[in-house]
Design an enzyme around this catalytic site. Structure first.
Site, short mmCIF file in Angstrom:
data_model
loop_
_atom_site.label_atom_id
_atom_site.label_comp_id
_atom_site.label_asym_id
_atom_site.label_seq_id
_atom_site.Cartn_x
_atom_site.Cartn_y
_atom_site.Cartn_z
N GLU A 140 27.15 9.13 -24.49
CA GLU A 140 26.81 9.69 -25.81
C GLU A 140 26.40 11.15 -25.70
O GLU A 140 26.76 11.98 -26.55
CB GLU A 140 25.67 8.88 -26.42
CG GLU A 140 26.05 7.43 -26.71
CD GLU A 140 24.87 6.62 -27.22
OE1 GLU A 140 23.91 7.25 -27.71
OE2 GLU A 140 24.91 5.39 -27.13
N ASP A 152 -5.71 -9.01 7.12
CA ASP A 152 -6.97 -9.37 7.74
C ASP A 152 -6.75 -10.62 8.59
O ASP A 152 -5.87 -11.43 8.28
CB ASP A 152 -8.01 -9.65 6.65
CG ASP A 152 -9.31 -10.17 7.21
OD1 ASP A 152 -9.88 -9.52 8.09
OD2 ASP A 152 -9.75 -11.26 6.77
#
Length: 451
Positions: free
Chosen positions: A398, A45
């Site tokens: 994993e 603005d």
């Protein structure tokens, strides 16, 4: 499952928010810390954001003459009685109160102008009480008030010069009503453009001695132009330059007329390309989101836009794939602040509405803090990405081990104790590799840390 990711992300963003708070930017929504680092377009603005929102009347144009503000600021010596009618009109068509400090910066500046011209606003309003008001909105860029004065209806108007002038049929010259010729209209428009090119906010002022009624006012008596200056923030230019260096595009949205908006944009070098063009609210009224986004990618200035227009511009940019931050301070910025990827409000002079809907509040209204906040947001985003890469690498190792184990066929896989041992070994090995790559820990210190 990376069970540590929520904790790591939250702590990382909290640390980023804490650092931003020390730099004067308060975070109201924690995810905004990371999002701010990914924005590529910032909509700003103008009034109160790029400028100081401290208005002052610096020039007027009446009776075919331009009068600059006197050095001592005492307008009563500038043109005496000729200013009185104009000053009375801007007092009547006004909802501000200087004694209480209530009202917009523009209307407060108009009251201060009238006071130095010798007008007492409270006394004048007491003699001419308000009967009805037509407020400014997105369809009309002017305001009108009807008063009971000397036993008759009296209307005062102020607003966009071209719209007020189009409704005027006469002008006031030496206190008398004269027909407004086409030559005079053209001179007024030229004076308006000259003021606007200086980056001034320009208002047209008119009146008439008839009631408002229900239709659009006409047959007005033109009184003159009032030009107000709103200084650009000293840090705004440097902040815009830093944003451009960071690859962030800047767009200014304002309710001011095109020439005023362009003058401010050029003074701030708002466009990275150096090419300045402006679109107005009327230009985007019939555009769909795709066309509006294409227009927003070509221009850096939107003039005479309403709160709804600001909302549409931000939404259109987001739908086209941009991450958009909205910076504002007023009630009219609320819809755009809420819908933006990140809403940033001015804290010192901003309205309560803007602060409530914003994700981040800049405490001292310093735009330089915005550049710091974006840098902090990018650092936070990098830290979260690094955590994700780390957790991904440890968990993939994993998963691969479990997948290989499952290929053995039927039978019991790892026991809970073996799974715990596998998780411990992979985490330690991978994290040690990461830390050694960055030379942050020695083997002995890391072993002590693991123990």
């Amino acid at each position: 499952i990376p069970e540590g990711l929520p904790a790591i992300s939250t702590v990382t963003m909290a640390l980023g928010a804490r650092s931003m708070e020390k730099e004067g930017a308060f975070v109201r929504s924690l995810p905004a810390v990371e999002t701010l680092g990914s924005v590529d377009t910032i909509c700003l603005d103008k009034t109160g954001t790029l400028t100081e929102n401290s208005m002052a009347v610096v020039a007027i144009h009446l009776e075919d003459r331009t009068i600059e503000a006197p050095p001592d600021g005492d307008w009563s010596h500038a043109d005496g009685p000729r200013l009185e009618t104009l000053a009375e009109a801007v007092v009547l068509c006004n909802e501000a109160d200087t004694s209480a400090g209530v009202g917009s910066a523009t209307e407060l500046a108009l009251l201060q102008f009238a006071e130095v011209c010798g007008i007492a606003p409270n006394e004048l309003r007491a003699r001419a009480p308000v009967i009805s008001t037509w407020s400014r909105n997105h369809k009309r860029h002017w305001m009108a008030t009807e008063h009971s004065r000397y036993g008759a209806s009296h209307v005062a108007m102020k607003g966009a010069p071209d719209e007020i002038l189009a409704m005027s049929s006469h002008e006031c010259v030496n206190g008398r009503r004269r027909k407004l010729t086409d030559v005079k209209r053209q001179r007024i428009l030229v004076a308006n453009q000259a003021f606007a090119r200086r980056g001034l906010r320009v208002l047209g002022v008119a009146q008439r001695d008839k009631s408002l009624g229900k239709d659009k006012p006409s047959d007005l008596v033109w009184l003159g132009l009032v030009a107000l200056a709103d200084p650009v923030r000293t840090e705004a230019g440097e902040a815009i330059e830093r944003l451009h260096r960071a690859g962030v595009r800047t767009i200014m949205m304002t309710g001011d007329q095109r020439e005023t908006a362009l003058a401010v944009a050029e003074s701030l070098a708002l466009s990275r390309s150096g090419i300045f063009d402006a679109a107005e609210g009327s230009d985007i009224a019939d555009l769909n989101d795709r066309a509006l986004a294409a227009l927003a990618h070509r221009t850096s200035v939107f003039a005479r836009v309403s709160p709804a227009d600001k909302y549409r511009i931000v939404r259109a940019l987001q739908k086209s794939g941009n991450r958009v931050a909205m910076i504002g301070d007023g009630v009219n910025d609320g819809p755009a602040l809420r819908v933006a990827s990140v809403g940033v409000a001015m804290g010192r002079n901003g309205t309560d509405v803007a602060r409530e809907v914003a994700d981040i509040v800049i405490a001292d209204d310093n735009l330089s803090e915005l550049a710091h906040a974006i840098a902090r947001g990018r650092a936070t985003e990098d830290n979260v990405d690094a955590a994700i890469r780390y957790l991904l690498s440890t968990n993939i190792s994993e998963v691969l081990v479990m997948l290989a184990e499952s290929l053995h066929g039927r039978g019991e896989l790892e026991t809970p104790m073996e799974l715990f041992w596998l998780n411990l070994v992979t985490d330690i090995t991978v994290s040690y590799t990461h830390l050694r790559a960055h030379e942050t820990l020695t083997p002995i210190s890391y072993a002590v840390f693991c123990l």
